[in-house]
Design a protein around this motif. Sequence first.
Motif, mmCIF file in Angstrom:
data_model
loop_
_atom_site.group_PDB
_atom_site.id
_atom_site.type_symbol
_atom_site.label_atom_id
_atom_site.label_comp_id
_atom_site.label_asym_id
_atom_site.label_seq_id
_atom_site.Cartn_x
_atom_site.Cartn_y
_atom_site.Cartn_z
ATOM 1 N N SER A 149 0.817 -1.212 0.000
ATOM 2 C CA SER A 149 0.000 0.000 0.000
ATOM 3 C C SER A 149 0.855 1.269 0.000
ATOM 4 O O SER A 149 0.356 2.360 -0.202
ATOM 5 N N SER A 321 0.525 0.153 -4.918
ATOM 6 C CA SER A 321 -0.498 1.066 -4.393
ATOM 7 C C SER A 321 -1.092 1.913 -5.506
ATOM 8 O O SER A 321 -0.519 2.045 -6.590
ATOM 9 N N LYS B 106 -8.004 -5.478 -1.491
ATOM 10 C CA LYS B 106 -6.857 -4.636 -1.887
ATOM 11 C C LYS B 106 -7.388 -3.331 -2.472
ATOM 12 O O LYS B 106 -6.904 -2.243 -2.143
ATOM 13 N N SER B 109 -8.788 -1.024 0.118
ATOM 14 C CA SER B 109 -7.769 -0.289 0.884
ATOM 15 C C SER B 109 -7.297 0.943 0.106
ATOM 16 O O SER B 109 -7.112 2.016 0.671
ATOM 17 N N GLN B 110 -7.119 0.788 -1.196
ATOM 18 C CA GLN B 110 -6.618 1.911 -1.998
ATOM 19 C C GLN B 110 -7.692 2.972 -2.199
ATOM 20 O O GLN B 110 -7.416 4.168 -2.134
ATOM 21 N N HIS B 121 -6.137 5.336 7.373
ATOM 22 C CA HIS B 121 -6.065 3.973 6.850
ATOM 23 C C HIS B 121 -4.860 3.252 7.451
ATOM 24 O O HIS B 121 -3.747 3.766 7.435
ATOM 25 N N GLN B 123 -2.828 -0.177 6.998
ATOM 26 C CA GLN B 123 -2.688 -1.324 6.098
ATOM 27 C C GLN B 123 -2.302 -2.573 6.887
ATOM 28 O O GLN B 123 -1.468 -2.515 7.788
#
Lengths: 409, 376
Positions: A149, A321, B106, B109-110, B121, B123
């Motif tokens: 990320s 990311s 995934k 999350s982005q 956020h 991770q």
Amino acid sequence: MSQNPQETPVPAKTLLANLAANAYSDAWEAKKRGEKVGWCASNFPQELTTTLGVKVVYPENQAAAIAAKGGGLGHCEHAEGLGYSNDICAYARINLAFMDRQSCEEMNMPMPDFVLCCNNICNCMIKWYESISRELNIPFILLDVPYNSEFETDDDTLEYMWAQFQYAVKQLEEITGKKWSEKRFKEVRDISLRTSRAWLKAAGYCQCEPSPLNGFDLFNHMAVAVCARGTVEAAEAFEKLAEEYAQAAKEGASTYKGEQKFRILFEGIACWPYLRATSAPLKENGVNVTATVYATAFGFLYDDNPLSMMRAYTHVPNAISVERAARMRIDVGRRNKIDGAVIHNNRSCKLWSGIMPEIDRRIQAELKIPTVTFDGDQADPRNFSEEQYKTRIQALVEVMTENKKGKKQ
Amino acid sequence: MSGIEAKLQRFAAIADDLEGQLKKYTDQGVKVIGCMPVYTPQELVHAAGMLPLSIWGSEKYELIEAKKYFPAYISSLAQSCLELGLRGRLDRLAGVIIPVLSDALKCLSQNWKAGVPQVRHIQLVHPQNRRIEPGIVFLSKQYKKIAGVLEDIAGAPITPAGLKKAIHVFNEHRAVMREFTAVAADYPHLISPLARNAVIKSGGLMPRAEHARMVRELMAECRAEPKEPWKGRKVVLTGMLADSPSMLRILTDYKLAVAGDDVGQESRQFRTDVPDDPDPYRALALQWANIEGCSVAFDPERKRGRMVADLAARTGASGVIYLLTKFCDPEEFDYPIMKKEFDRAGLPSVLIEIDQQMRNYAQPRTAVQTFADMLG
């Protein structure tokens, strides 16, 4: 490369086509010799198998070829008959159908004795290979690439990956009976690096105006970057390709026939069942693809430090990311001077498409270019509409035309 | 209203009110950390003196804002988690842990970073090579990093002793929940499938020790009642989610009781304890290594099908309902092999696609009705 000067030189594209085919015939021969042969994820560090001299074939590559040859629908439907939802990636469905049938007309490959999986592409890959491993009762070697990320990859990740790589060496030695050689590993890394550099150099000629290549050519050539990166022949073929592009650029020639009025980023995996249908409307409008991150994803650059090699495998498009993914597109777009972008909303690839709207916004904001999105699929032909595609390209061309007029004024 | 009914209503009210629970605790000055599906180290949040709040999307909101980030073929679970954030419904969170156990997560999350910057956020990347030493070490380090972020948010340190205590609290809660699923199976006339889910789901929305106490009281009252022969059939549920009231009421309509479950939001959360280890971070990592039969945890043997079949045999269930969250590909991949296992075991099963955006349950109803008829 040794070549008799009396003979007509073999063009790089022929060399590359032969090499892609050889990768599969080599695997067949190994199988016949009684060697263990694997199925391998496209972004698995091939340095492992090449060093050990273990032959592998690539289900993603095969699925793309089956789809390009019109076999996508039949295979997808067969997998759905086995209980696999049609929401699942079409590469996976095609391959799971092939696994069940064990042969096909479009492109055969030997059945596996083990699988090598790397999830820097997606976690779907793990589930897909779990199914193979379980159904065929064969060993599963996993190189887990933690999704990143952050913009840079941290050392914890690289150390974890390298430890897994070493573990995978042991697993594969046990399965195949072949022995690891550090000397050979170094050679393979050097060759792979040479291939990657040549591949990226060839693709880099897209920066020229006009571009000496039709961007769709890269989709054809990339199979060798996937299957044979660690071979001298691949390095030589890509070096030849780069030389040809250099020469063409000097002469103002191009494999793109016609005037190149516009330059675009083609974003996403190719729509393999519709290569012609996706390239023709571009050609009709004088649009050439001069940027893609998909094809060049198979150029891995690293130094002698093993962690550097691991890092290269964390920087593939689907392992990064949203910030790095957007930067990748913006940089190639700027470098290759694009006027617009065509974005493939690829139903098969949830990970790629699941952050694409945000990346699209960032591309538009930073490069100040128009973009259009079309619905499609990398291998299931049911998810693409030729009419929608044409309409979207038309809309893009109109805006790019207006923009060019504006620039001239 | 009986004491049991009143208690079940309380659980239902909590389970149904994610936002209300968030408001309640933040009004009390408690810092709350959102914990997205599927597994998060909630013990770390607890050890930092904060409340971990389990977020499993919501049926309440139409997906409007999330569509600006997600294409339609991403699971509604991931989409509705984002929708909550984009609508500002989770602004009171002090942070959110988003594990990236599937491709949709995934992306969540982005997209969270891009669209909900007001909620920090955090991770979390679980290693998939989770049983080999490098995987265990990697995850221990991940948890230590996350602990650092949580300490920063809480303004308080996480001590080894505090973390061990938190692990104890959570393991106790897990044991209570395992006991509860057995009680629910013994008293289906008192605890409907919907009530069963509410008791479980509410546990993620309040302090665990308090929840464990409430569940113990409920179990004591149930046990004081006579067991009654169940007039319908008993089934095992498997899937990522089984919290749709409409869906669960259909089971009741056709006299199907839940004998046990293999549901991501339910038993998978509490069937694996955190083991003993001198290093509590390693203990948490070992729990991930020990998890069996979950679609998002690497398992080349695919034990899940056999585990579900065994669960059915153990609990006397006569069938399995596979509640497939639409577009959840880890679950979609598991189905064909599990179906073979069920068939081999002579265990009837039915696949029903569900979706948090579903408004019309006619198809699931027909499927359940047919399945119930088949079970006889």
